[in-house]
Design an enzyme around this catalytic site. Structure first.
Site, PDB file in Angstrom:
ATOM      1  N   SER A 150     -87.713 -89.992  58.602  1.00  0.00           N
ATOM      2  CA  SER A 150     -86.884 -90.600  57.551  1.00  0.00           C
ATOM      3  C   SER A 150     -85.963 -91.609  58.228  1.00  0.00           C
ATOM      4  CB  SER A 150     -86.032 -89.504  56.892  1.00  0.00           C
ATOM      5  OG  SER A 150     -85.030 -90.053  56.070  1.00  0.00           O
ATOM      6  N   TYR A 163     -80.393 -81.988  57.182  1.00  0.00           N
ATOM      7  CA  TYR A 163     -81.508 -82.917  56.927  1.00  0.00           C
ATOM      8  C   TYR A 163     -81.564 -84.009  58.003  1.00  0.00           C
ATOM      9  CZ  TYR A 163     -84.684 -86.041  54.423  1.00  0.00           C
ATOM     10  OH  TYR A 163     -85.755 -86.836  54.078  1.00  0.00           O
TER      11      TYR A 163
HETATM   12  N1  LIG Z   1     -88.277 -89.616  48.920  1.00  0.00           N
HETATM   13  C1  LIG Z   1     -87.508 -90.150  49.860  1.00  0.00           C
HETATM   14  O1  LIG Z   1     -86.623 -90.966  49.603  1.00  0.00           O
HETATM   15  C2  LIG Z   1     -87.725 -89.790  51.290  1.00  0.00           C
HETATM   16  C3  LIG Z   1     -87.026 -90.523  52.263  1.00  0.00           C
HETATM   17  C4  LIG Z   1     -87.214 -90.221  53.607  1.00  0.00           C
HETATM   18  C5  LIG Z   1     -88.077 -89.199  53.964  1.00  0.00           C
HETATM   19  N2  LIG Z   1     -88.733 -88.506  53.000  1.00  0.00           N
HETATM   20  C6  LIG Z   1     -89.620 -87.436  53.441  1.00  0.00           C
HETATM   21  O2  LIG Z   1     -90.878 -87.602  52.851  1.00  0.00           O
HETATM   22  C7  LIG Z   1     -91.518 -86.324  52.743  1.00  0.00           C
HETATM   23  C8  LIG Z   1     -92.069 -86.157  51.347  1.00  0.00           C
HETATM   24  O3  LIG Z   1     -90.993 -86.245  50.454  1.00  0.00           O
HETATM   25  P1  LIG Z   1     -91.142 -86.600  48.892  1.00  0.00           P
HETATM   26  O4  LIG Z   1     -90.023 -87.504  48.569  1.00  0.00           O
HETATM   27  O5  LIG Z   1     -92.529 -86.994  48.578  1.00  0.00           O
HETATM   28  O6  LIG Z   1     -90.781 -85.164  48.300  1.00  0.00           O
HETATM   29  P2  LIG Z   1     -91.449 -84.229  47.180  1.00  0.00           P
HETATM   30  O7  LIG Z   1     -90.452 -83.161  46.921  1.00  0.00           O
HETATM   31  O8  LIG Z   1     -91.956 -85.048  46.043  1.00  0.00           O
HETATM   32  O9  LIG Z   1     -92.673 -83.653  47.990  1.00  0.00           O
HETATM   33  C9  LIG Z   1     -92.459 -82.757  49.040  1.00  0.00           C
HETATM   34  C10 LIG Z   1     -93.727 -82.007  49.245  1.00  0.00           C
HETATM   35  O10 LIG Z   1     -93.533 -81.064  50.300  1.00  0.00           O
HETATM   36  C11 LIG Z   1     -94.018 -79.809  49.852  1.00  0.00           C
HETATM   37  N3  LIG Z   1     -93.351 -78.736  50.546  1.00  0.00           N
HETATM   38  C12 LIG Z   1     -92.020 -78.462  50.613  1.00  0.00           C
HETATM   39  N4  LIG Z   1     -91.818 -77.365  51.343  1.00  0.00           N
HETATM   40  C13 LIG Z   1     -93.036 -76.936  51.760  1.00  0.00           C
HETATM   41  C14 LIG Z   1     -93.484 -75.850  52.565  1.00  0.00           C
HETATM   42  N5  LIG Z   1     -92.635 -74.954  53.073  1.00  0.00           N
HETATM   43  N6  LIG Z   1     -94.809 -75.728  52.796  1.00  0.00           N
HETATM   44  C15 LIG Z   1     -95.677 -76.612  52.280  1.00  0.00           C
HETATM   45  N7  LIG Z   1     -95.319 -77.660  51.509  1.00  0.00           N
HETATM   46  C16 LIG Z   1     -94.009 -77.814  51.257  1.00  0.00           C
HETATM   47  C17 LIG Z   1     -93.774 -79.795  48.367  1.00  0.00           C
HETATM   48  O11 LIG Z   1     -94.603 -78.854  47.723  1.00  0.00           O
HETATM   49  C18 LIG Z   1     -94.150 -81.223  48.003  1.00  0.00           C
HETATM   50  O12 LIG Z   1     -95.535 -81.328  47.884  1.00  0.00           O
HETATM   51  C19 LIG Z   1     -90.461 -85.295  53.139  1.00  0.00           C
HETATM   52  O13 LIG Z   1     -90.668 -84.897  54.477  1.00  0.00           O
HETATM   53  C20 LIG Z   1     -89.160 -86.070  53.016  1.00  0.00           C
HETATM   54  O14 LIG Z   1     -88.140 -85.559  53.846  1.00  0.00           O
HETATM   55  C21 LIG Z   1     -88.588 -88.765  51.678  1.00  0.00           C
END
Ligand SMILES: NC(=O)c1ccc[n+]([C@@H]2O[C@H](COP(=O)([O-])OP(=O)(O)OC[C@H]3O[C@@H](n4cnc5c(N)ncnc54)[C@H](O)[C@@H]3O)[C@@H](O)[C@H]2O)c1
Length: 259
Positions: A150, A163
């Protein structure tokens, strides 16, 4: 694909995507399948996983789902086993599953249980995933891993200590693993999304809408990103177009990390 269609970038490849049933992971799963990969979606929520598989299959792609908790070694071992059993190999892994945890509390006030939960999923989950994926990539003669960090892995930010710490750790593990396997034809990189509109953000910031508004205002491009914009970077890092790229943490963030 007809006889005359151009070769897709991931024909014959197998891609495993943790958290592939939602948000960024689902966008990546859809994009990999659209370019010919056989996709294994690993996540906790079965119903959403099956819906994701149905959507990809309806679009002509190949996908399966394995219920997985990335914080559990047994579950991650079974996840990689299910992928190899289904498709016979593993070439690409996008270790994307993650949670935000508490985004409202100062370091000194943070709750220990919530801190541990973020570390278990975001840090241990990525380590366990690499631990069980790498032996399969070695058997396949090489491959690519992309870990989801991130912009929070590249800078500080108030009230999200667990985080930000977890996403810095993802980059540290990515660089270390990239060095360890550099001569084994395995490239290991991290992608660093900026603010991307997904459930994670909607849920994570439900209690702090003013923080979300101020984050968006600080993005030089003056907008949040879309999940497919991260998927595009992930596919590039997985493809032969990035064949000399390993150990990087690539921001995809509307220039936020340049500020
Ligand atoms: N959305 C943002 O702005 C953003 C920014 C920077 C980084 N990220 C990173 O991107 C990644 C995906 O985020 P997103 O925004 O798509 O979130 P989201 O909540 O839409 O998806 C997260 C996914 O991770 C899965 N998950 C969570 N805990 C789990 C576990 N213990 N075992 C298996 N699966 C698990 C959930 O079921 C879901 O499918 C994350 O690592 C997040 O930190 C997101």
């Amino acid at each position: 694909m007809t006889k005359n269609s151009p070769r897709r970038r991931f024909d014959g490849k197998v891609a495993l995507i943790t958290g592939g049933n939602a948000g960024i992971g689902f966008a990546a799963a859809t994009a990999f399948a659209g370019e010919g990969a056989r996709v294994m979606i690993a996540a906790r929520r079965r119903q959403e996983g099956e819906q994701a598989v149905a959507a990809i299959t309806a679009a002509g792609g190949e996908a399966r789902f394995v219920e997985t908790d990335v914080a559990s070694a047994d579950s991650v071992r079974a996840m990689v086993g299910a992928c190899v059993e289904a498709y016979g190999r593993l070439d690409i892994a996008f270790n994307n599953a993650g949670i935000t945890g508490d985004v409202t509390t100062l370091v000194a006030d943070a709750d220990e249980e919530r801190f541990d939960q973020v570390m278990e999923i975001n840090v241990k989950g990525v380590w366990l995933s690499m631990k069980y994926e790498i032996p399969e990539l070695l058997k396949a003669g090489g491959g690519a891993i992309i870990n989801c960090s991130s912009v929070a892995g590249l800078r500080g930010g108030p009230r999200s200590g667990a985080y930000y710490g977890s996403k810095h750790a993802v980059i540290g593990m990515t660089k270390t693993a990239a060095l360890e396997y550099a001569t084994h034809n395995i490239r290991i990189n991290a992608v660093c999304p900026g603010l991307i509109m997904t459930d994670l953000i909607a849920t994570g910031f439900a209690a702090a809408p003013e923080k979300l508004a101020s984050l968006t205002a600080r993005i030089p491009m003056q907008r949040s990103g879309q999940p497919h914009e991260i998927a595009d970077a992930v596919l590039w890092l997985a493809s032969s177009e990035s064949s000399f790229v390993s150990g990087v943490a690539l921001p995809v963030d509307g220039a936020l990390s340049a500020t």
